[in-house]
Design a protein around this motif. Structure first.
Motif, PDB file in Angstrom:
ATOM      1  N   ARG A   3       0.952  -1.169  -0.052  1.00 18.89           N
ATOM      2  CA  ARG A   3       0.134  -0.127  -0.216  1.00 18.89           C
ATOM      3  C   ARG A   3       0.880   1.315  -0.132  1.00 18.89           C
ATOM      4  NH1 ARG A   3      -5.245  -1.028   3.431  1.00 18.89           N
ATOM      5  NH2 ARG A   3      -5.650  -3.317   2.703  1.00 18.89           N
ATOM      6  N   CYS A   4       2.113   1.223   0.365  1.00 21.83           N
ATOM      7  CA  CYS A   4       2.753   2.403   0.716  1.00 21.83           C
ATOM      8  C   CYS A   4       4.302   2.328  -0.081  1.00 21.83           C
ATOM      9  CB  CYS A   4       2.921   2.767   2.081  1.00 21.83           C
ATOM     10  SG  CYS A   4       3.023   4.459   2.419  1.00 21.83           S
ATOM     11  N   PRO A   5       4.247   2.069  -1.313  1.00 21.95           N
ATOM     12  CA  PRO A   5       5.646   1.689  -1.964  1.00 21.95           C
ATOM     13  C   PRO A   5       6.755   2.669  -1.600  1.00 21.95           C
ATOM     14  CG  PRO A   5       4.103   2.276  -3.513  1.00 21.95           C
ATOM     15  CD  PRO A   5       3.515   2.268  -2.482  1.00 21.95           C
ATOM     16  N   ARG A   6       6.366   3.997  -1.590  1.00 17.37           N
ATOM     17  CA  ARG A   6       7.494   4.870  -1.148  1.00 17.37           C
ATOM     18  C   ARG A   6       8.045   4.949   0.287  1.00 17.37           C
ATOM     19  NH1 ARG A   6       5.847  10.871  -3.887  1.00 17.37           N
ATOM     20  NH2 ARG A   6       5.994  10.035  -5.853  1.00 17.37           N
ATOM     21  N   PHE A   7       7.220   4.541   1.051  1.00 22.19           N
ATOM     22  CA  PHE A   7       7.666   4.512   2.373  1.00 22.19           C
ATOM     23  C   PHE A   7       8.530   3.276   2.465  1.00 22.19           C
ATOM     24  CE2 PHE A   7       7.259   2.801   6.918  1.00 22.19           C
ATOM     25  CZ  PHE A   7       7.680   3.921   7.507  1.00 22.19           C
ATOM     26  N   SER A   8       8.015   2.119   1.698  1.00 20.67           N
ATOM     27  CA  SER A   8       8.839   0.905   1.992  1.00 20.67           C
ATOM     28  C   SER A   8      10.336   1.119   1.252  1.00 20.67           C
ATOM     29  CB  SER A   8       8.291  -0.083   1.031  1.00 20.67           C
ATOM     30  OG  SER A   8       7.871  -1.226   1.403  1.00 20.67           O
ATOM     31  N   LEU A   9      10.465   1.923   0.166  1.00 22.61           N
ATOM     32  CA  LEU A   9      11.829   2.244  -0.330  1.00 22.61           C
ATOM     33  C   LEU A   9      12.519   3.150   0.447  1.00 22.61           C
ATOM     34  CD1 LEU A   9      10.726   2.698  -4.205  1.00 22.61           C
ATOM     35  CD2 LEU A   9      11.884   0.758  -3.131  1.00 22.61           C
ATOM     36  N   PHE A  10      11.737   4.009   0.955  1.00 15.66           N
ATOM     37  CA  PHE A  10      12.671   4.853   2.292  1.00 15.66           C
ATOM     38  C   PHE A  10      13.213   4.129   3.173  1.00 15.66           C
ATOM     39  CE2 PHE A  10      12.294   7.503   5.929  1.00 15.66           C
ATOM     40  CZ  PHE A  10      13.186   8.389   5.772  1.00 15.66           C
ATOM     41  N   LEU A  11      12.276   3.292   3.898  1.00 14.86           N
ATOM     42  CA  LEU A  11      12.741   2.576   4.818  1.00 14.86           C
ATOM     43  C   LEU A  11      14.175   1.531   4.588  1.00 14.86           C
ATOM     44  CD1 LEU A  11      12.311   1.733   7.629  1.00 14.86           C
ATOM     45  CD2 LEU A  11      10.724  -0.135   6.993  1.00 14.86           C
ATOM     46  N   MET A  12      13.881   1.062   3.595  1.00  8.84           N
ATOM     47  CA  MET A  12      15.007   0.000   2.871  1.00  8.84           C
ATOM     48  C   MET A  12      16.389   0.960   2.719  1.00  8.84           C
ATOM     49  SD  MET A  12      14.228  -3.054   3.188  1.00  8.84           S
ATOM     50  CE  MET A  12      15.360  -3.925   1.958  1.00  8.84           C
ATOM     51  N   ASP A  13      16.169   2.142   2.106  1.00  9.46           N
ATOM     52  CA  ASP A  13      17.421   3.040   1.801  1.00  9.46           C
ATOM     53  C   ASP A  13      17.957   3.473   3.401  1.00  9.46           C
ATOM     54  OD1 ASP A  13      19.132   4.352   0.169  1.00  9.46           O
ATOM     55  OD2 ASP A  13      18.082   6.415   0.825  1.00  9.46           O
ATOM     56  N   ALA A  14      16.889   3.646   4.161  1.00  9.03           N
ATOM     57  CA  ALA A  14      17.415   3.991   5.417  1.00  9.03           C
ATOM     58  C   ALA A  14      18.300   3.017   6.071  1.00  9.03           C
ATOM     59  CB  ALA A  14      16.169   4.435   6.489  1.00  9.03           C
ATOM     60  N   LEU A  15      17.669   1.855   6.346  1.00 14.83           N
ATOM     61  CA  LEU A  15      18.365   0.594   6.681  1.00 14.83           C
ATOM     62  C   LEU A  15      19.821   0.272   5.845  1.00 14.83           C
ATOM     63  CD1 LEU A  15      15.567  -1.758   7.325  1.00 14.83           C
ATOM     64  CD2 LEU A  15      16.683  -0.504   9.199  1.00 14.83           C
ATOM     65  N   ARG A  16      19.813   0.517   4.775  1.00 16.04           N
ATOM     66  CA  ARG A  16      21.219   0.261   4.179  1.00 16.04           C
ATOM     67  C   ARG A  16      22.138   1.269   4.630  1.00 16.04           C
ATOM     68  NH1 ARG A  16      19.451   0.845  -0.853  1.00 16.04           N
ATOM     69  NH2 ARG A  16      18.581  -1.141  -0.916  1.00 16.04           N
ATOM     70  N   ARG A  17      21.954   2.634   4.739  1.00 15.89           N
ATOM     71  CA  ARG A  17      22.578   3.729   5.004  1.00 15.89           C
ATOM     72  C   ARG A  17      23.020   3.327   6.590  1.00 15.89           C
ATOM     73  NH1 ARG A  17      22.042   9.111   2.117  1.00 15.89           N
ATOM     74  NH2 ARG A  17      20.821   8.380   0.225  1.00 15.89           N
ATOM     75  N   LEU A  18      22.152   2.799   7.429  1.00 15.83           N
ATOM     76  CA  LEU A  18      22.667   2.668   8.731  1.00 15.83           C
ATOM     77  C   LEU A  18      23.504   1.331   8.849  1.00 15.83           C
ATOM     78  CD1 LEU A  18      21.976   3.322  11.649  1.00 15.83           C
ATOM     79  CD2 LEU A  18      20.305   1.663  11.703  1.00 15.83           C
ATOM     80  N   ALA A  19      23.377   0.578   8.070  1.00 16.74           N
ATOM     81  CA  ALA A  19      24.492  -0.748   8.070  1.00 16.74           C
ATOM     82  C   ALA A  19      25.745  -0.262   7.414  1.00 16.74           C
ATOM     83  CB  ALA A  19      23.854  -1.728   7.017  1.00 16.74           C
ATOM     84  N   TRP A  20      25.704   0.630   6.375  1.00 14.59           N
ATOM     85  CA  TRP A  20      27.127   1.005   6.003  1.00 14.59           C
ATOM     86  C   TRP A  20      27.760   1.981   7.102  1.00 14.59           C
ATOM     87  CZ3 TRP A  20      30.052  -0.792   2.605  1.00 14.59           C
ATOM     88  CH2 TRP A  20      29.447  -1.595   1.336  1.00 14.59           C
ATOM     89  N   ALA A  21      26.849   2.873   7.969  1.00 16.38           N
ATOM     90  CA  ALA A  21      27.528   3.871   8.856  1.00 16.38           C
ATOM     91  C   ALA A  21      28.225   2.888   9.950  1.00 16.38           C
ATOM     92  CB  ALA A  21      26.365   4.576   9.398  1.00 16.38           C
ATOM     93  N   ALA A  22      27.549   1.783  10.255  1.00 16.66           N
ATOM     94  CA  ALA A  22      27.989   0.934  11.401  1.00 16.66           C
ATOM     95  C   ALA A  22      28.911   0.080  10.997  1.00 16.66           C
ATOM     96  CB  ALA A  22      26.816  -0.090  11.843  1.00 16.66           C
ATOM     97  N   LEU A  23      29.400  -0.227   9.773  1.00 15.92           N
ATOM     98  CA  LEU A  23      30.362  -0.920   9.197  1.00 15.92           C
ATOM     99  C   LEU A  23      31.763  -0.669   9.955  1.00 15.92           C
ATOM    100  CD1 LEU A  23      30.982  -3.488   7.782  1.00 15.92           C
ATOM    101  CD2 LEU A  23      31.521  -2.016   5.708  1.00 15.92           C
TER     102      LEU A  23
END
Length: 132
Positions: A3-23
């Motif tokens: 129902r909310c593809p934009r929010f889904s993409l935003f959430l996935m992008d935020a998680l990816r950035r967080l993972a790279w920042a924690a590496l």
């Protein structure tokens, strides 16, 4: 149905950035290596002995038949609990404490370095000679 593809993409992008920042932090923690372990502090009332688990709760302590108390705790060298059945047939140097009925209530498995030191309630040979 999404129902909310934009929010889904935003959430996935935020998680990816967080993972790279924690590496870098994770790599730094691994590179630092294990922390130097502190020697364990044992209560001064403990006894030292050689434990051989025969058929739990029956054990041999210092070559004599003995018994683990109901609810006895056996701690490994890291301080975690160990089931007595997993130690069957192994002869181990331990510190231990008895309950009021004379049964073995608590057991601490010792490393080779800890076993080389005098028992918590005993004085070392140096202390016996020089009185310090």
């Amino acid at each position: 149905m999404n129902r909310c593809p934009r929010f889904s993409l935003f959430l996935m992008d935020a998680l990816r950035r967080l993972a790279w920042a924690a590496l870098p932090l994770a790599l730094l923690a691994v590179a630092a290596g294990p922390a130097q372990a502190e020697p364990r502090k044992f209560p001064p009332t403990l006894l030292r002995g050689t434990l051989l688990v025969t058929y739990p709760p029956a054990v041999l302590m210092n070559g004599r038949e003995d018994r683990l108390a109901p609810g006895a705790i056996i701690r490994n060298t890291q301080g975690s609990g160990v089931l007595s059945g997993t130690l069957a047939g192994q002869k181990l140097v331990v510190n231990y404490r008895r309950d009021n009925l004379g049964q073995i209530l608590e057991v601490w498995l010792l490393t080779e370095e800890e076993a080389a030191l005098p028992a918590p309630g005993q004085r070392s040979v140096f202390q016996s000679i020089f009185g310090s």
